[in-house]
Design an enzyme around this catalytic site. Sequence first.
Site, PDB file in Angstrom:
ATOM      1  N   GLN A 168       5.813 -87.936   1.298  1.00  0.00           N
ATOM      2  CA  GLN A 168       4.889 -87.959  -0.062  1.00  0.00           C
ATOM      3  C   GLN A 168       5.423 -87.824  -1.578  1.00  0.00           C
ATOM      4  O   GLN A 168       6.449 -87.236  -1.067  1.00  0.00           O
ATOM      5  CB  GLN A 168       3.716 -87.058   0.544  1.00  0.00           C
ATOM      6  CG  GLN A 168       3.102 -87.765   1.446  1.00  0.00           C
ATOM      7  CD  GLN A 168       1.844 -87.052   1.986  1.00  0.00           C
ATOM      8  OE1 GLN A 168       0.568 -86.780   1.385  1.00  0.00           O
ATOM      9  NE2 GLN A 168       1.169 -87.409   3.307  1.00  0.00           N
ATOM     10  N   TYR A 171      10.774 -90.201   9.849  1.00  0.00           N
ATOM     11  CA  TYR A 171      11.201 -88.747   9.744  1.00  0.00           C
ATOM     12  C   TYR A 171      12.807 -88.576  10.572  1.00  0.00           C
ATOM     13  O   TYR A 171      11.955 -87.961  11.584  1.00  0.00           O
ATOM     14  CB  TYR A 171      10.036 -87.643   9.466  1.00  0.00           C
ATOM     15  CG  TYR A 171       8.387 -88.455   9.427  1.00  0.00           C
ATOM     16  CD1 TYR A 171       8.711 -88.099   7.801  1.00  0.00           C
ATOM     17  CD2 TYR A 171       7.555 -89.073   9.345  1.00  0.00           C
ATOM     18  CE1 TYR A 171       7.856 -88.923   6.747  1.00  0.00           C
ATOM     19  CE2 TYR A 171       6.945 -89.710   8.632  1.00  0.00           C
ATOM     20  CZ  TYR A 171       6.687 -89.293   7.225  1.00  0.00           C
ATOM     21  OH  TYR A 171       5.425 -89.600   6.134  1.00  0.00           O
ATOM     22  N   GLU A 184       6.645 -95.349   5.333  1.00  0.00           N
ATOM     23  CA  GLU A 184       6.631 -93.926   5.387  1.00  0.00           C
ATOM     24  C   GLU A 184       8.092 -93.743   6.358  1.00  0.00           C
ATOM     25  O   GLU A 184       8.882 -93.526   7.083  1.00  0.00           O
ATOM     26  CB  GLU A 184       4.940 -92.747   6.277  1.00  0.00           C
ATOM     27  CG  GLU A 184       4.369 -93.494   5.714  1.00  0.00           C
ATOM     28  CD  GLU A 184       3.202 -92.502   6.879  1.00  0.00           C
ATOM     29  OE1 GLU A 184       3.451 -91.658   7.098  1.00  0.00           O
ATOM     30  OE2 GLU A 184       2.243 -92.437   6.976  1.00  0.00           O
ATOM     31  N   ASN A 219      -2.770 -90.727   7.800  1.00  0.00           N
ATOM     32  CA  ASN A 219      -3.984 -90.191   8.702  1.00  0.00           C
ATOM     33  C   ASN A 219      -5.281 -90.599   8.090  1.00  0.00           C
ATOM     34  O   ASN A 219      -5.958 -90.656   8.854  1.00  0.00           O
ATOM     35  CB  ASN A 219      -3.790 -89.055   9.190  1.00  0.00           C
ATOM     36  CG  ASN A 219      -2.137 -89.495  10.952  1.00  0.00           C
ATOM     37  OD1 ASN A 219      -1.979 -90.838  10.350  1.00  0.00           O
ATOM     38  ND2 ASN A 219      -2.017 -88.161  11.056  1.00  0.00           N
ATOM     39  N   ASN A 268      -3.363 -97.726   9.326  1.00  0.00           N
ATOM     40  CA  ASN A 268      -2.728 -96.816   9.356  1.00  0.00           C
ATOM     41  C   ASN A 268      -1.756 -95.932  10.790  1.00  0.00           C
ATOM     42  O   ASN A 268      -2.705 -95.334  11.089  1.00  0.00           O
ATOM     43  CB  ASN A 268      -2.363 -95.058   8.706  1.00  0.00           C
ATOM     44  CG  ASN A 268      -0.990 -94.378   8.748  1.00  0.00           C
ATOM     45  OD1 ASN A 268      -0.393 -94.565   8.091  1.00  0.00           O
ATOM     46  ND2 ASN A 268      -1.614 -93.160   9.597  1.00  0.00           N
ATOM     47  N   GLU A 269      -0.599 -95.739  11.449  1.00  0.00           N
ATOM     48  CA  GLU A 269      -0.307 -95.475  12.408  1.00  0.00           C
ATOM     49  C   GLU A 269      -1.058 -96.000  13.988  1.00  0.00           C
ATOM     50  O   GLU A 269      -1.368 -94.603  14.562  1.00  0.00           O
ATOM     51  CB  GLU A 269       0.271 -93.946  12.993  1.00  0.00           C
ATOM     52  CG  GLU A 269       1.475 -94.410  11.519  1.00  0.00           C
ATOM     53  CD  GLU A 269       1.703 -92.638  11.656  1.00  0.00           C
ATOM     54  OE1 GLU A 269       0.992 -91.665  11.603  1.00  0.00           O
ATOM     55  OE2 GLU A 269       2.733 -92.478  10.828  1.00  0.00           O
TER      56      GLU A 269
END
Length: 498
Positions: free
Chosen positions: A351, A244, A292, A72, A172-173
Amino acid sequence: MNKALISVDREAVVAPINRRIFGSFVEHLGRCVYDGIYEPGHATANEDGFRMDVVDLVRELGSTTIRYPGGNFVSGFRWEDSVGPRDRRPVRRDLAWHSLETNQVGVDEFSRWLKLTGSELMMAVNLGTRGIEAALDLLEYCNHPSGTALSDQRIANGTPEPHDIRMWCLGNEMDGPWQTGYMTADDYGKIAARTAQAMKAADKGLELVVCGSSSSSMPTFGDWERTVLEHTYEHVDFISCHAYYQERGDDLDSYLASSLDMQYFIETVVATADHVGNKLKSKKKIQLSFDEWNIWYLDEHRESDEVNGEWRYAPRQLEDVYSVADAVVLGNLLITLLKNHDRVASASLAQLVNVIAPIMTEPGGDAWRQTTFFPFSVTSRLARGEVLRPRIDVGTYSTEVYGDAPLVDSVVTSDEGAAAVFLVNRGRTPIEVQVDVAQLGVNEITEAVSLFDDDVYAKNTLAEQDRVGLTGLVGATLADGVVTVTLPPVSWSAIALG
């Protein structure tokens, strides 16, 4: 005792191993960079301010391609702020994580850190608040040898050789409402296509990653991938996947089967990408960059006050402390990525340090391994050659979320007289496993380790840094081409053969 039979066919090759599958992720978030990889006052810090005790652990972890600088964070990143004399770099507000960014670690410093760890840089460009021109400028600064305004600026800043970054993320996203400058799939697909086309005009050898869905639970999942790829298919090489997982409530059984969701995610994105390719009559195949993935107790963080009204430097954010169960799930997710390595060509554990990370640090103090460190480091070290998809005959157990799930999951790698078998027991009781490896040309077990504990919620902490570690897998044998082993309950295991 439950039993499982696993057979390995030497011809059942998924793909040759690309080391990028063992990538990681460093974002300017919380204490990942500042007080994580960078702490100038630390006893182990080098001349750039990087903690060498962390460097040693990163090398042991075996991470390869490192995605940077977000996440982000990238959607508000002005790369120019992060280069040049440090005392002239501006402090900026980071809207993504509501913190202050000093820019003391930037593109050039991070590239030098990567050389210490032996890793490759995977750079993300800002398509949230910026666009084509900024992306081209960053590309020129990083990759052009000399003789242009920005390449000469890099040289003047102390980096004479180009960084030669091959892999670039286009934002990103961008499907997420939390993302600064988020867009519809149609709007993002258009800007991503134009940016990709321009970047490849500068260097046709670049490998570009377009944003896929932020998770498989997004309401636009599937349709987002289709629309974006219809715009970008011929200009990009990868589409990203992010996922996730966490245990919710007391449902450990469902949590241990989380890799079934990752498998669904991969299969859906592959089917969508191939549909678009066929529709466009393209000869290329889009690969997946699972850039991710991890265990993240996001529900708990959303209920905390980690992100509040204060603007702080490197606040403690998202510092999950992982259990044995978390490590077993992570090991299983890595098995799933390997089993799909023909299409998942790159992956980044998100991460690396302090922030939902396998490595933790204390300012001025120690660095230590979380439970999740172990399955990643051992798999990265032992997995060589080609990935083989084994046949697994085993019973199932019932889960609330995924229905019946296999008690055991496994993947095998083989490389010229050496092999490795990676195994997960999702069950609450021991399981005897027989693995037929007769076709692999191996004669002995050279290593057998497992991660388990009588307390599946045992963790490594600052006070007890070595509470959980690897244990020798007692009783593993190889006879007549068959490995026989008893897997402990709720465990991840690896057996190396030679």
